[in-house]
Scaffold this active site. Sequence first.
Site, short mmCIF file in Angstrom:
data_model
loop_
_atom_site.label_atom_id
_atom_site.label_comp_id
_atom_site.label_asym_id
_atom_site.label_seq_id
_atom_site.Cartn_x
_atom_site.Cartn_y
_atom_site.Cartn_z
N CYS A 1 -11.54 11.68 71.92
CA CYS A 1 -10.78 12.05 73.13
C CYS A 1 -9.90 10.86 73.52
O CYS A 1 -9.78 9.90 72.76
CB CYS A 1 -11.71 12.49 74.26
N ASN B 1 -12.82 8.01 75.33
CA ASN B 1 -14.16 7.86 74.73
C ASN B 1 -15.22 7.47 75.77
O ASN B 1 -16.18 6.77 75.48
CB ASN B 1 -14.15 6.85 73.57
N CYS C 1 -15.75 10.13 78.54
CA CYS C 1 -16.14 11.41 79.17
C CYS C 1 -16.45 12.49 78.13
O CYS C 1 -17.61 12.84 77.90
CB CYS C 1 -15.03 11.92 80.10
N ARG C 2 -15.42 13.04 77.48
CA ARG C 2 -15.60 14.24 76.66
C ARG C 2 -16.17 13.96 75.27
O ARG C 2 -17.10 14.64 74.83
CB ARG C 2 -14.27 14.99 76.52
N SER C 3 -15.58 13.00 74.54
CA SER C 3 -16.05 12.82 73.15
C SER C 3 -17.47 12.26 73.06
O SER C 3 -18.24 12.68 72.19
CB SER C 3 -15.06 12.01 72.30
N ASP D 1 -9.63 17.49 80.95
CA ASP D 1 -10.15 16.14 81.08
C ASP D 1 -10.86 15.96 82.43
O ASP D 1 -10.21 15.98 83.48
CB ASP D 1 -9.00 15.14 80.96
P1 4NP Z 1 -11.95 11.08 78.22
O1 4NP Z 1 -11.48 10.87 79.75
O2 4NP Z 1 -10.71 11.06 77.38
O3 4NP Z 1 -12.60 12.43 78.23
O4 4NP Z 1 -12.91 9.96 77.92
C1 4NP Z 1 -10.64 9.77 80.12
C2 4NP Z 1 -11.18 8.54 80.37
C3 4NP Z 1 -10.37 7.49 80.74
C4 4NP Z 1 -9.01 7.69 80.87
C5 4NP Z 1 -8.46 8.94 80.62
C6 4NP Z 1 -9.29 9.97 80.24
N1 4NP Z 1 -8.17 6.64 81.26
O5 4NP Z 1 -6.95 6.86 81.46
O6 4NP Z 1 -8.61 5.49 81.38
#
Ligand code: 4NP
Length: 153
Positions: A8, A11, A13-15, A123
């Site tokens: 994702c 790395n 939240c989702r992945s 997200d």
């Molecule tokens: P993820 O969520 O892609 O599901 O881990 C996010 C975590 C951090 C950020 C964006 C999405 N960020 O912009 O820092």
Amino acid sequence: MTSILFVCLGNICRSPMAEFVFRDLVQKRGLGDRFHIASAATSAEELGNPVHPGTRRRLAREGISTAGKTAVQLTRRDYGRYDLLIGMEQRNLSAMLRILGGDPQGKVRRLLDFTGSPRDISDPWYTGDFDRTYDDVWEGCLGLLEYLEAESR
Ligand code: 4NP
């Protein structure tokens, strides 16, 4: 052994949610030995950081711990290391293809394309809805396992 990398943007939240849910699923079915499972980010935003509290809390309700996982970034070499590199949304796939330099072996996929209802996983970093993310990740992991079992028959 099938090697799977969930990917994702951050790395956190989702992945990692997909990594730990899929690992728990295959372990409960006695298939843990057949898989190597990991997760990575397309961005450098969160490198070294632990799993987001929203993901951590939602998985704790399932009895799943994410202890020890910290964010790492996808690299071009990962293409040779994994059989499947699975993004959470279309935007992840575009970034993955850029980092990997293409997908000549058709290994780059979107998680919910393994279900009857192909779509992005939104997200939770922006939506705050980790319950919905969990439901989507669970559906995707079940679909992925069904796909792999059908393939191995
Ligand atoms: P993820 O969520 O892609 O599901 O881990 C996010 C975590 C951090 C950020 C964006 C999405 N960020 O912009 O820092």
